[in-house]
Design an enzyme around this catalytic site. Sequence first.
Site, mmCIF file in Angstrom:
data_model
loop_
_atom_site.group_PDB
_atom_site.id
_atom_site.type_symbol
_atom_site.label_atom_id
_atom_site.label_comp_id
_atom_site.label_asym_id
_atom_site.label_seq_id
_atom_site.Cartn_x
_atom_site.Cartn_y
_atom_site.Cartn_z
ATOM 1 N N GLY A 111 0.806 -1.212 0.000
ATOM 2 C CA GLY A 111 0.000 0.000 0.000
ATOM 3 C C GLY A 111 0.838 1.260 0.000
ATOM 4 O O GLY A 111 0.537 2.235 -0.701
ATOM 5 N N CYS A 112 1.921 1.251 0.775
ATOM 6 C CA CYS A 112 2.771 2.440 0.880
ATOM 7 C C CYS A 112 3.555 2.682 -0.405
ATOM 8 O O CYS A 112 3.799 3.827 -0.793
ATOM 9 C CB CYS A 112 3.725 2.296 2.062
ATOM 10 N N THR A 113 3.966 1.604 -1.066
ATOM 11 C CA THR A 113 4.666 1.734 -2.340
ATOM 12 C C THR A 113 3.719 2.313 -3.395
ATOM 13 O O THR A 113 4.084 3.207 -4.172
ATOM 14 C CB THR A 113 5.206 0.374 -2.805
#
EC number: 1.11.1.24
Length: 217
Positions: A111-113
Site C-alpha cells: 500500500g505504501c509503495t
Amino acid sequence: MAACSSSFTFCNHTTLHSLPQRKTSLTKTHFSVPTKSSESNFFGSRLSHSSYISPISSHSLKSSIFAKQVNKGQAAPDFTLKDQNGKPVSLKKYKGKPVVLYFYPADETPGCTKQACAFRDSYEKFKKAGAEVIGISGDDSASHKAFASKYKLPYTLLSDEGNKVRKDWGVPGDLFGALPGRQTYVLDKNGVVQLIYNNQFQPEKHIDETLKFLKAA
C-alpha cells in the site's frame, strides 16, 4: 516450504449441570501455533505472527480519546527530522508555500509503495500548484534512501524513528492501534492545516483528494 509449528492442548473435564438430566462435557481442543515468526504485509504495514495485540483497557481507551491531536484550522506544530540523506529538515523551512504532509506506515510495503508512486506520478501537478510533498514514516534514513532510489521518488521522505512526531500530531492508528495510520495533511502557506484526509485501505485516494483541494484553493 512447510510452516514449522508445534501443538499444545487445553484440557477441561468440567461437567456442566445447569440443566436437569443433561450433561455437557468440554473435550480436548488442539491448537496449532507457529513457532517461527514470519512477516505479513497488510495494507502497507508489517505485522509479525508472533506479535501480540493486547485487549483495549479502559485506561488506554481514555488515553487515546484525550491524546494530542492536530486539527483543521490549527497551526501545524513544527518539528525537525532527518531526510533520506540524513540531513535535518524543519517543517518551518517550507513556510510561504502549501505543504502536503503524508504519514504512512512503512517503506516497501504494498500500500505504501502504491501511494508513494502515485505521489511521484502526480508530482508535477503538485509543483504546478506550488506545493511541496513530504512523506513521513518510522523507517530510518537508510531505508528511506533505498526506497526513494528504487522508485525514483522526487520528494522528501522524513524519518520519524520512535514515531514521536506521529504521536505529537495525534495520527490515529487502525485496528485498535495495531496498524500505524495513513493520514495526509494539507497546510497553507502560513502553516495552518486546511485539510486532513485519512484512508488506510485506498492509498491512491490521498493524491486525488489533496490535488482536488489544492486546485480549488
